[in-house]
Design a protein around this motif. Structure first.
Motif, PDB file in Angstrom:
ATOM      1  N   ASN A  22       0.840  -1.019  -0.098  1.00 54.27           N
ATOM      2  CA  ASN A  22       0.089   0.000  -0.098  1.00 54.27           C
ATOM      3  C   ASN A  22       1.025   0.990   0.104  1.00 54.27           C
ATOM      4  OD1 ASN A  22      -2.219  -1.258   0.538  1.00 54.27           O
ATOM      5  ND2 ASN A  22      -2.541  -1.745   2.306  1.00 54.27           N
ATOM      6  N   PRO A  23       0.328   2.786  -0.268  1.00 55.44           N
ATOM      7  CA  PRO A  23       1.398   3.646  -0.799  1.00 55.44           C
ATOM      8  C   PRO A  23       1.847   4.293   0.772  1.00 55.44           C
ATOM      9  CG  PRO A  23      -1.339   3.932  -1.743  1.00 55.44           C
ATOM     10  CD  PRO A  23      -1.014   2.576  -1.367  1.00 55.44           C
ATOM     11  N   PHE A  24       3.016   4.692   0.809  1.00 63.49           N
ATOM     12  CA  PHE A  24       2.952   5.462   2.022  1.00 63.49           C
ATOM     13  C   PHE A  24       1.888   7.248   1.797  1.00 63.49           C
ATOM     14  CE2 PHE A  24       5.510   9.202   3.841  1.00 63.49           C
ATOM     15  CZ  PHE A  24       6.514   8.536   5.036  1.00 63.49           C
ATOM     16  N   ALA A  25       2.237   7.203   0.728  1.00 57.38           N
ATOM     17  CA  ALA A  25       1.013   8.559   0.493  1.00 57.38           C
ATOM     18  C   ALA A  25       0.720   8.368  -1.094  1.00 57.38           C
ATOM     19  CB  ALA A  25       2.162  10.138   1.066  1.00 57.38           C
ATOM     20  N   TYR A  26      -0.628   8.897  -1.351  1.00 53.83           N
ATOM     21  CA  TYR A  26      -0.523   9.022  -2.907  1.00 53.83           C
ATOM     22  C   TYR A  26      -1.770  10.321  -2.785  1.00 53.83           C
ATOM     23  CZ  TYR A  26      -5.129   6.849  -1.697  1.00 53.83           C
ATOM     24  OH  TYR A  26      -6.125   6.382  -0.924  1.00 53.83           O
ATOM     25  N   ILE A  27      -2.228  10.636  -4.426  1.00 57.00           N
ATOM     26  CA  ILE A  27      -2.760  11.235  -4.916  1.00 57.00           C
ATOM     27  C   ILE A  27      -3.568  10.960  -5.983  1.00 57.00           C
ATOM     28  CG2 ILE A  27      -2.050  13.726  -4.241  1.00 57.00           C
ATOM     29  CD1 ILE A  27      -1.585  13.524  -7.386  1.00 57.00           C
ATOM     30  N   LEU A  28      -5.159  11.098  -6.367  1.00 59.03           N
ATOM     31  CA  LEU A  28      -5.421  10.690  -8.228  1.00 59.03           C
ATOM     32  C   LEU A  28      -5.171  12.469  -8.073  1.00 59.03           C
ATOM     33  CD1 LEU A  28      -7.287   8.967  -9.987  1.00 59.03           C
ATOM     34  CD2 LEU A  28      -9.640  10.552  -8.435  1.00 59.03           C
ATOM     35  N   GLY A 171       9.061   8.709  -7.503  1.00 55.45           N
ATOM     36  CA  GLY A 171       7.457   8.766  -6.963  1.00 55.45           C
ATOM     37  C   GLY A 171       7.077   7.935  -8.222  1.00 55.45           C
ATOM     38  N   PHE A 172       5.302   6.894  -8.258  1.00 53.94           N
ATOM     39  CA  PHE A 172       5.546   5.558  -9.256  1.00 53.94           C
ATOM     40  C   PHE A 172       3.938   6.039  -9.782  1.00 53.94           C
ATOM     41  CE2 PHE A 172       7.918   3.035  -7.024  1.00 53.94           C
ATOM     42  CZ  PHE A 172       8.207   1.807  -7.472  1.00 53.94           C
ATOM     43  N   THR A 173       3.963   5.651 -10.681  1.00 59.25           N
ATOM     44  CA  THR A 173       2.974   6.390 -11.555  1.00 59.25           C
ATOM     45  C   THR A 173       1.800   5.568 -11.295  1.00 59.25           C
ATOM     46  OG1 THR A 173       3.937   8.093 -13.258  1.00 59.25           O
ATOM     47  CG2 THR A 173       1.601   7.239 -14.122  1.00 59.25           C
ATOM     48  N   ILE A 174       0.616   5.925 -10.799  1.00 60.50           N
ATOM     49  CA  ILE A 174      -0.002   4.796 -10.790  1.00 60.50           C
ATOM     50  C   ILE A 174      -0.892   4.534 -11.536  1.00 60.50           C
ATOM     51  CG2 ILE A 174      -2.022   4.216  -9.084  1.00 60.50           C
ATOM     52  CD1 ILE A 174      -1.327   5.719  -6.665  1.00 60.50           C
ATOM     53  N   LEU A 175      -1.211   3.150 -12.084  1.00 61.56           N
ATOM     54  CA  LEU A 175      -1.955   2.982 -13.259  1.00 61.56           C
ATOM     55  C   LEU A 175      -3.405   2.184 -13.443  1.00 61.56           C
ATOM     56  CD1 LEU A 175       1.720   1.909 -15.321  1.00 61.56           C
ATOM     57  CD2 LEU A 175       0.764   4.071 -14.985  1.00 61.56           C
ATOM     58  N   ASP A 176      -4.341   2.405 -14.524  1.00 62.60           N
ATOM     59  CA  ASP A 176      -5.630   1.793 -14.182  1.00 62.60           C
ATOM     60  C   ASP A 176      -5.216   0.416 -15.009  1.00 62.60           C
ATOM     61  OD1 ASP A 176      -5.532   1.777 -17.211  1.00 62.60           O
ATOM     62  OD2 ASP A 176      -7.367   2.924 -17.123  1.00 62.60           O
ATOM     63  N   PRO A 177      -6.446  -0.480 -15.223  1.00 60.84           N
ATOM     64  CA  PRO A 177      -5.696  -2.112 -15.711  1.00 60.84           C
ATOM     65  C   PRO A 177      -5.583  -2.051 -17.154  1.00 60.84           C
ATOM     66  CG  PRO A 177      -8.318  -1.515 -13.762  1.00 60.84           C
ATOM     67  CD  PRO A 177      -7.457  -0.626 -14.456  1.00 60.84           C
ATOM     68  N   GLU A 178      -6.239  -0.670 -17.597  1.00 60.37           N
ATOM     69  CA  GLU A 178      -5.310  -0.512 -19.192  1.00 60.37           C
ATOM     70  C   GLU A 178      -3.946   0.521 -18.866  1.00 60.37           C
ATOM     71  OE1 GLU A 178      -8.512   0.259 -21.677  1.00 60.37           O
ATOM     72  OE2 GLU A 178      -9.753  -0.797 -21.161  1.00 60.37           O
ATOM     73  N   MET A 179      -3.536   0.420 -17.861  1.00 65.62           N
ATOM     74  CA  MET A 179      -1.821   0.665 -18.312  1.00 65.62           C
ATOM     75  C   MET A 179      -1.921   2.395 -18.713  1.00 65.62           C
ATOM     76  SD  MET A 179      -0.086  -2.005 -16.870  1.00 65.62           S
ATOM     77  CE  MET A 179       1.409  -1.083 -17.224  1.00 65.62           C
ATOM     78  N   ASN A 200      12.961  -7.460 -15.998  1.00 61.07           N
ATOM     79  CA  ASN A 200      12.671  -9.281 -15.264  1.00 61.07           C
ATOM     80  C   ASN A 200      11.127  -9.029 -14.423  1.00 61.07           C
ATOM     81  OD1 ASN A 200      13.751  -8.134 -12.983  1.00 61.07           O
ATOM     82  ND2 ASN A 200      15.396 -10.151 -13.626  1.00 61.07           N
ATOM     83  N   ALA A 201      10.712  -7.937 -13.851  1.00 57.96           N
ATOM     84  CA  ALA A 201       9.606  -7.743 -12.935  1.00 57.96           C
ATOM     85  C   ALA A 201       9.028  -6.053 -13.544  1.00 57.96           C
ATOM     86  CB  ALA A 201       9.648  -7.317 -12.097  1.00 57.96           C
ATOM     87  N   VAL A 202       6.943  -6.060 -13.211  1.00 61.59           N
ATOM     88  CA  VAL A 202       6.470  -5.763 -14.049  1.00 61.59           C
ATOM     89  C   VAL A 202       5.800  -4.829 -12.820  1.00 61.59           C
ATOM     90  CG1 VAL A 202       4.736  -7.188 -14.588  1.00 61.59           C
ATOM     91  CG2 VAL A 202       5.196  -4.757 -15.956  1.00 61.59           C
ATOM     92  N   ALA A 203       5.363  -3.941 -12.558  1.00 63.12           N
ATOM     93  CA  ALA A 203       4.534  -2.823 -11.747  1.00 63.12           C
ATOM     94  C   ALA A 203       3.282  -2.502 -11.851  1.00 63.12           C
ATOM     95  CB  ALA A 203       5.203  -1.059 -11.022  1.00 63.12           C
TER      96      ALA A 203
END
Length: 478
Positions: A22-28, A171-179, A200-203
């Motif tokens: 879960n995020p430490f902090a996040y925004i929409l 910062g990570f860009t939060i993606l919806d199911p369609e990336m 070799n991995a994906v978020a």
């Protein structure tokens, strides 16, 4: 802060979730605020907060869960209305408040015993101080924060810049199911992962929860050997390296950025002999680079094929194909350069536009036919935009055509197990259903299934709520 870690000592199979955090902090993202719940990011009918009339929620449960944080910013939103608060300013404000109440001690585990706290994240303080673009951004954000936050004292400038630096770099860009991008989050444990243009991995995200899933089989779980991609891979090495340097302050020298075989395709012409698919190297523009020299970050070079002896220079002839020996005439070289110039200009004009220009893409593709190599980066990028444009305007048959042409390009630049490659197959399957081709649709959707089973997993909403119903529809129509 909840974190799930894969706790195994043996081999790791492709498609294994090794971190769930879960995020430490996040925004929409502010552009999504009237369509999605600010707390869970669900896209549904939403109702605005009666206090600030700015934030929206999907229901009372999410509003109640979010109140512990939102109560501090609610009055701030009223003060800045009708202006829209910059996303970076809101996330920075959330970080300041969290750190002021002990958030610096929160742990983000990536193994049972290994974890990261806020201070472990890199700030690149000196790099940011030397970066005029970032310093101008930081100064603007500080001015906004002084108006937005009035109930607590802001940190001193040095500490505030450290927070800003950690936010920008981690910062990570939060993606919806369609990336597609819907927000930004800070994930302490996940920030341990390095970048590679051949990851070799994906978020993948479930709402605001990040999942790191392996794309290949691994002999053991070793985080020093696990990488994800920080950026879009559908670019030349030079463009990827430049973006990484500007954003994260490092020069990528991964195997993919130095892969001469792939670079030979990116600005290649198609052999004029229609029965030959060999990429022809024709020098184009000196100001358009393919990669940055490993030895000197300040010097760039154009990539040319290593074996220059394979090009024959004769009077009245320009060069010949190293594979079939077909002569490449001066007229073809001129046509190639004009096509590259035209395509490059149009792609730059369409960059970051919300709407794809279908007619422009069609013109580019017509000019590229039998001139640019099918795996030329500009041709693949044009096909990608053309497909999106056709879907927007519901040109289904044309969209099916472009999706089929795009598959080899996505496979080449993203790899066989990238979520965007799987989503392209799923998109093609949906289009084939729309155009009454259920047999072809089933083949496409089954290929999407093979990829998304690894990248997203069978518990993801994309799999359960989108892909499985499409496969069922294929079975019924067949």
């Amino acid at each position: 802060m909840k974190t799930y870690m894969k706790n195994v000592s043996g081999p790791i199979k492709a498609g294994t979730t090794i971190i769930e955090e879960n995020p430490f902090a996040y925004i929409l993202s502010s552009k999504e605020r009237t369509f999605r719940c600010d707390y869970c990011f669900l896209k549904t009918k939403v109702l605005k907060c009666s206090g600030c009339h700015y934030i929206y929620y999907c229901g009372r449960i999410c509003q109640k869960e979010a109140w512990a944080e939102h109560k501090h910013e609610c009055s701030g939103f009223k003060r800045v209305l009708p202006r829209v608060l910059p996303d970076a300013a809101r996330l920075l404000a959330k970080l300041i408040r969290k750190l002021a109440v002990g958030g610096g001690h929160v742990r983000g585990h990536y193994t049972e015993k290994s974890f990261r706290v806020w201070k472990d994240l890199m700030s690149h303080y000196q790099d940011i101080k030397m970066d005029n673009r970032r310093m101008e951004h930081f100064t603007c954000l500080c001015a906004v924060l002084f108006e937005f936050i009035t109930d607590i004292s802001l940190p001193n400038s040095a500490e505030l810049m450290g927070i800003y630096g950690r936010m920008c770099i981690n910062g990570f860009t939060i993606l919806d199911p369609e990336m597609l991008s819907v927000g930004t989050g800070i994930y302490l444990g996940t920030s341990i992962l390095d970048h590679s243009c051949e990851p070799n991995a994906v978020a993948i995200f479930h709402g605001t929860t990040i999942n790191i899933r392996t794309l290949v089989d691994m002999p053991a779980l070793d985080f020093s050997k696990i990488s994800i991609s920080y950026i879009d891979l559908l670019n030349t090495p030079f463009e990827r390296q430049t973006e990484l340097e500007m954003t994260y302050y490092f020069l990528c020298q991964c195997s993919r950025c130095l892969d001469s075989e792939q670079m030979s395709l990116m600005h290649a012409a198609k052999c004029p002999n229609h029965s030959c698919d060999y990429p022809i190297q024709i020098p184009w523009r000196e100001d358009i680079k393919l990669s940055i020299e490993p030895s000197d970050k300040t010097n760039t070079h154009d990539y040319l094929i290593d074996d220059l002896s394979s090009i024959s220079l004769n009077e009245g002839r320009i060069l010949e194909c190293p594979k079939c020996g077909h002569i490449v005439e001066k007229d073809f070289v001129k046509k190639f350069k004009e096509t590259m110039d035209f395509t490059y200009e149009q792609l730059q004009n369409m960059k970051n536009k919300s709407t794809s220009y279908v007619d422009v893409c069609r013109t580019c593709l017509d000019r590229q036919e039998n001139v640019l190599h099918p795996l030329s980066i500009y041709r693949v990028q044009t096909l990608d935009l053309a497909l999106d444009g056709c879907i927007q305007f519901q040109f289904w048959d044309q969209a099916v055509h472009y999706a089929n042409l795009l598959l080899p390009g996505f496979k080449n630049y993203y790899g066989e197990r990238h979520p965007l490659f799987g989503l392209l197959y799923m998109k093609l399957g949906k289009l084939q259903l729309f155009t009454c081709k259920p047999k072809e649709a089933r083949i496409s959707l089954e290929k999407a299934s093979d990829i998304l089973k690894i990248t997203h997993g069978q518990q993801h909403t994309l799999w359960k709520d989108v892909l499985v119903p499409l496969l069922m529809q294929c079975s019924l129509e067949n």
